[in-house]
Design an enzyme around this catalytic site. Sequence first.
Site, PDB file in Angstrom:
ATOM      1  N   LYS A  45       0.823  -1.218   0.000  1.00  0.00           N
ATOM      2  CA  LYS A  45       0.000   0.000   0.000  1.00  0.00           C
ATOM      3  C   LYS A  45       0.858   1.270   0.000  1.00  0.00           C
ATOM      4  O   LYS A  45       1.856   1.351   0.715  1.00  0.00           O
ATOM      5  CB  LYS A  45      -0.910  -0.013   1.238  1.00  0.00           C
ATOM      6  CG  LYS A  45      -1.777   1.233   1.402  1.00  0.00           C
ATOM      7  CD  LYS A  45      -2.840   1.366   0.337  1.00  0.00           C
ATOM      8  CE  LYS A  45      -3.426   2.774   0.295  1.00  0.00           C
ATOM      9  NZ  LYS A  45      -4.233   3.021  -0.924  1.00  0.00           N
ATOM     10  N   ASN A  69     -12.061   4.388  -7.107  1.00  0.00           N
ATOM     11  CA  ASN A  69     -11.749   4.496  -5.683  1.00  0.00           C
ATOM     12  C   ASN A  69     -11.208   5.871  -5.401  1.00  0.00           C
ATOM     13  O   ASN A  69     -10.533   6.483  -6.219  1.00  0.00           O
ATOM     14  CB  ASN A  69     -10.766   3.401  -5.245  1.00  0.00           C
ATOM     15  CG  ASN A  69      -9.312   3.834  -5.371  1.00  0.00           C
ATOM     16  OD1 ASN A  69      -8.773   4.510  -4.495  1.00  0.00           O
ATOM     17  ND2 ASN A  69      -8.676   3.476  -6.481  1.00  0.00           N
ATOM     18  N   LEU A  73      -4.916   7.336  -0.214  1.00  0.00           N
ATOM     19  CA  LEU A  73      -3.651   6.952   0.409  1.00  0.00           C
ATOM     20  C   LEU A  73      -3.736   6.753   1.922  1.00  0.00           C
ATOM     21  O   LEU A  73      -2.881   7.225   2.668  1.00  0.00           O
ATOM     22  CB  LEU A  73      -2.562   7.999   0.096  1.00  0.00           C
ATOM     23  CG  LEU A  73      -2.160   8.099  -1.380  1.00  0.00           C
ATOM     24  CD1 LEU A  73      -1.281   9.327  -1.608  1.00  0.00           C
ATOM     25  CD2 LEU A  73      -1.421   6.838  -1.817  1.00  0.00           C
ATOM     26  N   ASN A 100       5.943   0.926  -2.384  1.00  0.00           N
ATOM     27  CA  ASN A 100       5.249   2.017  -3.079  1.00  0.00           C
ATOM     28  C   ASN A 100       5.223   3.258  -2.183  1.00  0.00           C
ATOM     29  O   ASN A 100       4.701   3.233  -1.073  1.00  0.00           O
ATOM     30  CB  ASN A 100       3.825   1.562  -3.427  1.00  0.00           C
ATOM     31  CG  ASN A 100       3.087   2.568  -4.292  1.00  0.00           C
ATOM     32  OD1 ASN A 100       2.605   3.585  -3.803  1.00  0.00           O
ATOM     33  ND2 ASN A 100       3.001   2.292  -5.578  1.00  0.00           N
ATOM     34  N   CYS A 131       0.035  11.729  -7.029  1.00  0.00           N
ATOM     35  CA  CYS A 131      -0.682  12.509  -6.017  1.00  0.00           C
ATOM     36  C   CYS A 131      -0.441  13.999  -6.215  1.00  0.00           C
ATOM     37  O   CYS A 131       0.548  14.412  -6.809  1.00  0.00           O
ATOM     38  CB  CYS A 131      -0.320  12.083  -4.599  1.00  0.00           C
ATOM     39  SG  CYS A 131       1.280  11.379  -4.451  1.00  0.00           S
ATOM     40  N   THR A 194      -4.476   4.915 -11.769  1.00  0.00           N
ATOM     41  CA  THR A 194      -5.891   4.971 -12.170  1.00  0.00           C
ATOM     42  C   THR A 194      -6.202   6.216 -13.004  1.00  0.00           C
ATOM     43  O   THR A 194      -5.517   7.231 -12.911  1.00  0.00           O
ATOM     44  CB  THR A 194      -6.792   4.982 -10.919  1.00  0.00           C
ATOM     45  OG1 THR A 194      -6.379   6.059 -10.089  1.00  0.00           O
ATOM     46  CG2 THR A 194      -6.671   3.685 -10.155  1.00  0.00           C
ATOM     47  N   GLY A 244      -3.042  -2.301 -15.197  1.00  0.00           N
ATOM     48  CA  GLY A 244      -4.293  -1.653 -15.568  1.00  0.00           C
ATOM     49  C   GLY A 244      -5.215  -2.693 -16.173  1.00  0.00           C
ATOM     50  O   GLY A 244      -5.043  -3.079 -17.330  1.00  0.00           O
ATOM     51  N   GLY A 245      -6.139  -3.195 -15.380  1.00  0.00           N
ATOM     52  CA  GLY A 245      -7.157  -4.113 -15.887  1.00  0.00           C
ATOM     53  C   GLY A 245      -6.694  -5.518 -16.179  1.00  0.00           C
ATOM     54  O   GLY A 245      -7.417  -6.269 -16.834  1.00  0.00           O
TER      55      GLY A 245
HETATM   56  C1  LIG Z   1      -8.470   0.564  -3.969  1.00  0.00           C
HETATM   57  C2  LIG Z   1      -7.230   0.963  -4.707  1.00  0.00           C
HETATM   58  C3  LIG Z   1      -6.184   1.579  -4.024  1.00  0.00           C
HETATM   59  C4  LIG Z   1      -5.019   1.962  -4.690  1.00  0.00           C
HETATM   60  N1  LIG Z   1      -3.986   2.526  -3.985  1.00  0.00           N
HETATM   61  C5  LIG Z   1      -2.823   2.834  -4.622  1.00  0.00           C
HETATM   62  C6  LIG Z   1      -1.696   3.339  -3.905  1.00  0.00           C
HETATM   63  O1  LIG Z   1      -1.734   3.490  -2.678  1.00  0.00           O
HETATM   64  N2  LIG Z   1      -0.564   3.652  -4.588  1.00  0.00           N
HETATM   65  C7  LIG Z   1      -0.472   3.460  -5.949  1.00  0.00           C
HETATM   66  O2  LIG Z   1       0.569   3.737  -6.537  1.00  0.00           O
HETATM   67  N3  LIG Z   1      -1.507   2.965  -6.650  1.00  0.00           N
HETATM   68  C8  LIG Z   1      -2.682   2.649  -6.027  1.00  0.00           C
HETATM   69  N4  LIG Z   1      -3.723   2.126  -6.754  1.00  0.00           N
HETATM   70  C9  LIG Z   1      -3.581   1.941  -8.207  1.00  0.00           C
HETATM   71  C10 LIG Z   1      -3.209   0.505  -8.557  1.00  0.00           C
HETATM   72  O3  LIG Z   1      -1.975   0.133  -7.957  1.00  0.00           O
HETATM   73  C11 LIG Z   1      -3.118   0.331 -10.091  1.00  0.00           C
HETATM   74  O4  LIG Z   1      -2.115   1.168 -10.600  1.00  0.00           O
HETATM   75  C12 LIG Z   1      -4.418   0.674 -10.791  1.00  0.00           C
HETATM   76  O5  LIG Z   1      -5.524   0.301 -10.012  1.00  0.00           O
HETATM   77  C13 LIG Z   1      -4.550   0.023 -12.174  1.00  0.00           C
HETATM   78  O6  LIG Z   1      -4.525  -1.376 -12.108  1.00  0.00           O
HETATM   79  P1  LIG Z   1      -5.845  -2.314 -12.041  1.00  0.00           P
HETATM   80  O7  LIG Z   1      -6.760  -1.879 -13.156  1.00  0.00           O
HETATM   81  O8  LIG Z   1      -5.344  -3.705 -12.194  1.00  0.00           O
HETATM   82  O9  LIG Z   1      -6.477  -2.059 -10.722  1.00  0.00           O
HETATM   83  C14 LIG Z   1      -4.903   1.733  -6.090  1.00  0.00           C
HETATM   84  C15 LIG Z   1      -5.959   1.121  -6.775  1.00  0.00           C
HETATM   85  C16 LIG Z   1      -7.111   0.726  -6.102  1.00  0.00           C
HETATM   86  C17 LIG Z   1      -8.214   0.048  -6.878  1.00  0.00           C
END
Ligand SMILES: Cc1cc2nc3c(=O)[nH]c(=O)nc-3n(C[C@H](O)[C@H](O)[C@H](O)COP(=O)(O)O)c2cc1C
Lengths: 304, 246
Positions: A45, A69, A73, A100, A131, A194, A244-245
């Site tokens: 996280k 979401n 953080l 991270n 951020c 995201t 991503g996905g």
């Molecule tokens: C609930 C949630 C919390 C996330 N928290 C972080 C984070 O703390 N730091 C970060 O770099 N990315 C964070 N992300 C982004 C994911 O690491 C990832 O880059 C993004 O969701 C795309 O991948 P996915 O489509 O497989 O989810 C978060 C994503 C989700 C869904």
Amino acid sequence: MVDTKVCLSGLTLDNPIIPASGTFGYGYEFADLYDINILGSLSFKGTTKNPRFGNLTPRIAETPCGMLNSVGLQNPGIEKVISEELPKLAACFHKPVVANISGFSAEEYAYCCKLIDQQPQVGIIEVNISCPNVHNGGMSFGTTPESAAAITKTVKSVTTKPVYMKLSPNVADIASIAKACEESGADGISLINTLMGMRIDIKRKKPILANITGGLSGNAIFPIALRMVWQVYEAVSIPIIGMGGVSSAEDVIEMMLAGATAVQVGAANLIHPFICKDIIENLPSVMQKLGISNLKQIIGGAHQ
Amino acid sequence: MTQGIYKILSNRCVAKNTFEMVLEGDTSSLRLPGQFINILLDGCFLRRPISVCDYDSFHITIIYKVVGKGTALLSKLNEGTSLDILCGLGNGFDTAKSGFSPLLIGGGAGIPPMYALAKQLLIEKKKPIAILGFNTADEIFYREKFEALGMHVLLCTADGSIGIKGFVTDAIRNTSYLDYSFYYACGPEAMLKAIYHTCSTDGQMSFEERMGCGFGACMGCSCKTKYGNKRICKDGPVLNKEEILW
Ligand SMILES: Cc1cc2nc3c(=O)[nH]c(=O)nc-3n(C[C@H](O)[C@H](O)[C@H](O)COP(=O)(O)O)c2cc1C
Ligand SMILES: Cc1cc2nc3c(=O)[nH]c(=O)nc-3n(C[C@H](O)[C@H](O)[C@H](O)COP(=O)(O)OP(=O)(O)OC[C@H]3O[C@@H](n4cnc5c(N)ncnc54)[C@H](O)[C@@H]3O)c2cc1C
Ligand code: FES
């Protein structure tokens, strides 16, 4: 026998599968379900200098084939992460982890990265520059080549471990930002974070998320992520962690053909808690079916 | 927590927009009343969290209200259909705290977990009293099921069409013979807040929040408590009265 090993800046992973930051906690929720040591690595996280509760709830909204979401953080802060979370993680995961790190100023990034660099279990530092920059009107550090370069230089000057810059997709020209990171000494690029989105509750006639906007992830963003990995692969020569996905072994192969050396799985873990295990178990047979004997050899393969 | 495939044995309308579904499958991860399951539905990205209303070694009963896309899809599923479910989520109610005669207060879609709780308390030879609140008479479900357990049931409707007119807190204030040792409550947040300020005994309340995972991984459902941040899905959904910041 197929070879699923990949190499990130001198670190050899048994396979390219890494749970994405924010979707796997510090590993122990999943360690109760399966032996997480089968993973290539694990990105924990997002960690900041100070403890954060994050945004008000609701922080989650559903979208077609995905989710938003606005967690914001939430984390106990770097000191507690090092003193409490990392030892617990070490007890259930015995491979180098991806740390991270997030921040709201260059000083915060430097502070956290310097401390995390000294942790033996950390293999890669993944610097999330999505951020908002509080010293610069809230614009994210990842949205201009200049600010991305500045954070890369700052972090590189206080660390010895490989530094991967995690890029935001909410930009016009992702390749130029990746290039700026590479030129400033980044050892690799992680992408994508995201995509900014929102939903409105049509009964209440109000945004669903208390924060109004949130980050889109899940299957819906796969083609965008793939396109960006493709573009960044053409622009840089350092390794790329694609995400991503992603939710299947086939998606992993597709990401790698676009140019990813390793692949992170995010939102899919939340819906299918065994997804990383399933992908790792399916990967060899999918490779065999596609006539792939060594996974390393397909990286960027679609560009030729 | 376990992930499993569950077969729908029945899915029937029990009140206006309200359905009772009986599922067959592994219930070994259920430990306490007040826990919930998270249901995957074709056409929805996120799972839908629903409380366990009743369970035995092979069956789970849920009661859900149709409020949107997912619950509408759920209501149209036929017997024999298989569902992918995460089971045994959340902490559940602590029956050791109940004293001899606890109040079980449920409002609308918050009533289902009170049924499993009532059964457990009766097994423990306690004397629970149920207060069930609905908006209107046509929304009432499970009144007879609670009464068939042999417990005292107070019914109230917001429009006064049946039972005491008003909210559950009106029933608590206006029923002079109520003598209770503890309370358990589940329902809309406004109801929980009113109970918090009405009942002077200690209690436990079950909360709802929009969830990403339902098992503690995403921090989507966090809330602040007297003892720090908690995840409704994992550290809750049941919180102790004294830790709630109201
Ligand atoms: C609930 C949630 C919390 C996330 N928290 C972080 C984070 O703390 N730091 C970060 O770099 N990315 C964070 N992300 C982004 C994911 O690491 C990832 O880059 C993004 O969701 C795309 O991948 P996915 O489509 O497989 O989810 C978060 C994503 C989700 C869904
Ligand atoms: C721990 C817990 C136990 C629950 N138990 C029950 C129960 O026993 N019976 C019952 O009828 N309902 C229960 N609910 C509420 C139920 O989860 C929602 O009504 C349901 O998710 C709505 O889904 P939908 O697709 O029909 O609505 P939509 O509005 O279309 O859903 C969109 C998204 O919002 C989420 N959402 C909407 N309303 C809620 C809500 N009130 N709480 C949490 N998420 C919500 C959905 O899960 C989905 O992700 C419970 C909720 C929680 C958190
Ligand atoms: S819903 Fe993911 S932590 Fe609670």
